[in-house]
Design an enzyme around this catalytic site. Sequence first.
Site, PDB file in Angstrom:
ATOM      1  N   ASP A  19      50.337  38.194  48.485  1.00 49.53           N
ATOM      2  CA  ASP A  19      50.268  38.811  47.166  1.00 49.53           C
ATOM      3  C   ASP A  19      50.967  40.166  47.098  1.00 49.53           C
ATOM      4  O   ASP A  19      51.354  40.732  48.120  1.00 49.53           O
ATOM      5  CB  ASP A  19      48.798  38.955  46.738  1.00 49.53           C
ATOM      6  CG  ASP A  19      47.903  39.450  47.885  1.00 49.53           C
ATOM      7  OD1 ASP A  19      48.439  40.008  48.857  1.00 49.53           O
ATOM      8  OD2 ASP A  19      46.679  39.278  47.807  1.00 49.53           O
ATOM      9  N   HIS A  27      37.351  36.650  47.073  1.00 47.49           N
ATOM     10  CA  HIS A  27      38.739  36.186  46.878  1.00 47.49           C
ATOM     11  C   HIS A  27      39.488  36.013  48.200  1.00 47.49           C
ATOM     12  O   HIS A  27      39.185  36.669  49.192  1.00 47.49           O
ATOM     13  CB  HIS A  27      39.505  37.114  45.920  1.00 47.49           C
ATOM     14  CG  HIS A  27      39.854  38.471  46.457  1.00 47.49           C
ATOM     15  ND1 HIS A  27      40.033  39.565  45.633  1.00 47.49           N
ATOM     16  CD2 HIS A  27      40.065  38.934  47.719  1.00 47.49           C
ATOM     17  CE1 HIS A  27      40.356  40.607  46.370  1.00 47.49           C
ATOM     18  NE2 HIS A  27      40.376  40.262  47.631  1.00 47.49           N
ATOM     19  N   ASP A  31      34.411  40.091  46.415  1.00 40.17           N
ATOM     20  CA  ASP A  31      34.091  39.084  45.390  1.00 40.17           C
ATOM     21  C   ASP A  31      34.445  37.676  45.874  1.00 40.17           C
ATOM     22  O   ASP A  31      34.425  36.729  45.082  1.00 40.17           O
ATOM     23  CB  ASP A  31      34.797  39.405  44.059  1.00 40.17           C
ATOM     24  CG  ASP A  31      36.328  39.318  44.161  1.00 40.17           C
ATOM     25  OD1 ASP A  31      36.845  39.015  45.261  1.00 40.17           O
ATOM     26  OD2 ASP A  31      36.992  39.539  43.135  1.00 40.17           O
ATOM     27  N   GLU A  87      40.832  35.722  42.137  1.00 40.54           N
ATOM     28  CA  GLU A  87      39.550  36.264  41.706  1.00 40.54           C
ATOM     29  C   GLU A  87      38.634  35.146  41.210  1.00 40.54           C
ATOM     30  O   GLU A  87      39.099  34.020  40.985  1.00 40.54           O
ATOM     31  CB  GLU A  87      39.800  37.295  40.596  1.00 40.54           C
ATOM     32  CG  GLU A  87      40.777  38.404  40.984  1.00 40.54           C
ATOM     33  CD  GLU A  87      40.255  39.350  42.061  1.00 40.54           C
ATOM     34  OE1 GLU A  87      39.507  38.922  42.962  1.00 40.54           O
ATOM     35  OE2 GLU A  87      40.609  40.537  42.013  1.00 40.54           O
TER      36      GLU A  87
END
Length: 265
Positions: free
Chosen positions: A67, A138, A136, A143
Amino acid sequence: MEVIICKTTEEACQLTAKIIADLVKAKPNAVLGLATGRTMERVYACLAQRAKEKGISFKGCSSFNLDEYWGLPGTDVNSYRYYMNYHLFDHIDIDKANTHVPCGTAKCPVEECANYEKAMKEAGGVDLQLLGIGVDGHIGFNEPLSPLSSRTRKVVLSAETLEQNCEMFGGDPKNVPTHALTMGVGTVLDAKACLLLATGSSKAEILAKAVEGPVTSMISSSALQFHQHATIIADEAAAAKLQRQAHYRWVMENDPDMKAILEEK
Ligand code: F6R
């Protein structure tokens, strides 16, 4: 899925680096899927050190990062391109022309992401995808509610991620870019093998949900349960909430395949 529990963070990082180095030794033209984040900083230091000590060459390798922040050029100190050069590529002999990070300032994000997918395919697919895990849940910047079949695309970052990553941006979540380009969950699952490293107590709860809970797009890392060759490496702090720790340790001690992974050659 295999789970390897290491006594310390250092051991977990060394083992992760060893697995990557072993792959490159066995397959000098390996296609590496790489991750960024604080967890990986030590892994890359160990990998560069190992490459130097053992004479491992990355000249034939190529790499694809998961990413990049949207809006940041590769020259920005907070961009993931900058991170990769700084922490790894400047310390090994990989040809930077063969290292790929999505371009955060591309004219057209849709085109950039499609080209990224195409380049991965043309390279023969990722042999080993290295992954961290967000608080979270990910992987990459997938997400909560990212489709489990998602491909490389532009996404909005969650409030938890902005908070998790704000340290590098002066400690204020408002300074963190709100969007990113990321490989999708489906893209990650296409890798021939996946290796997720989790360290520290802040990852304990989410790691247990990802590994032992139900597969759900609320926790994109749980999709690794679908993968044929997914390995989780955790230090004791990150492994603390796993229910089946005793079993994972038993496998580590008794399974010949696992022994081969752990063994120093
Ligand atoms: C970054 C990435 C993220 C991180 C995750 C953990 O390329 O893919 O999924 O791996 O956010 O980040 P750290 O290691 O900073 O806790």
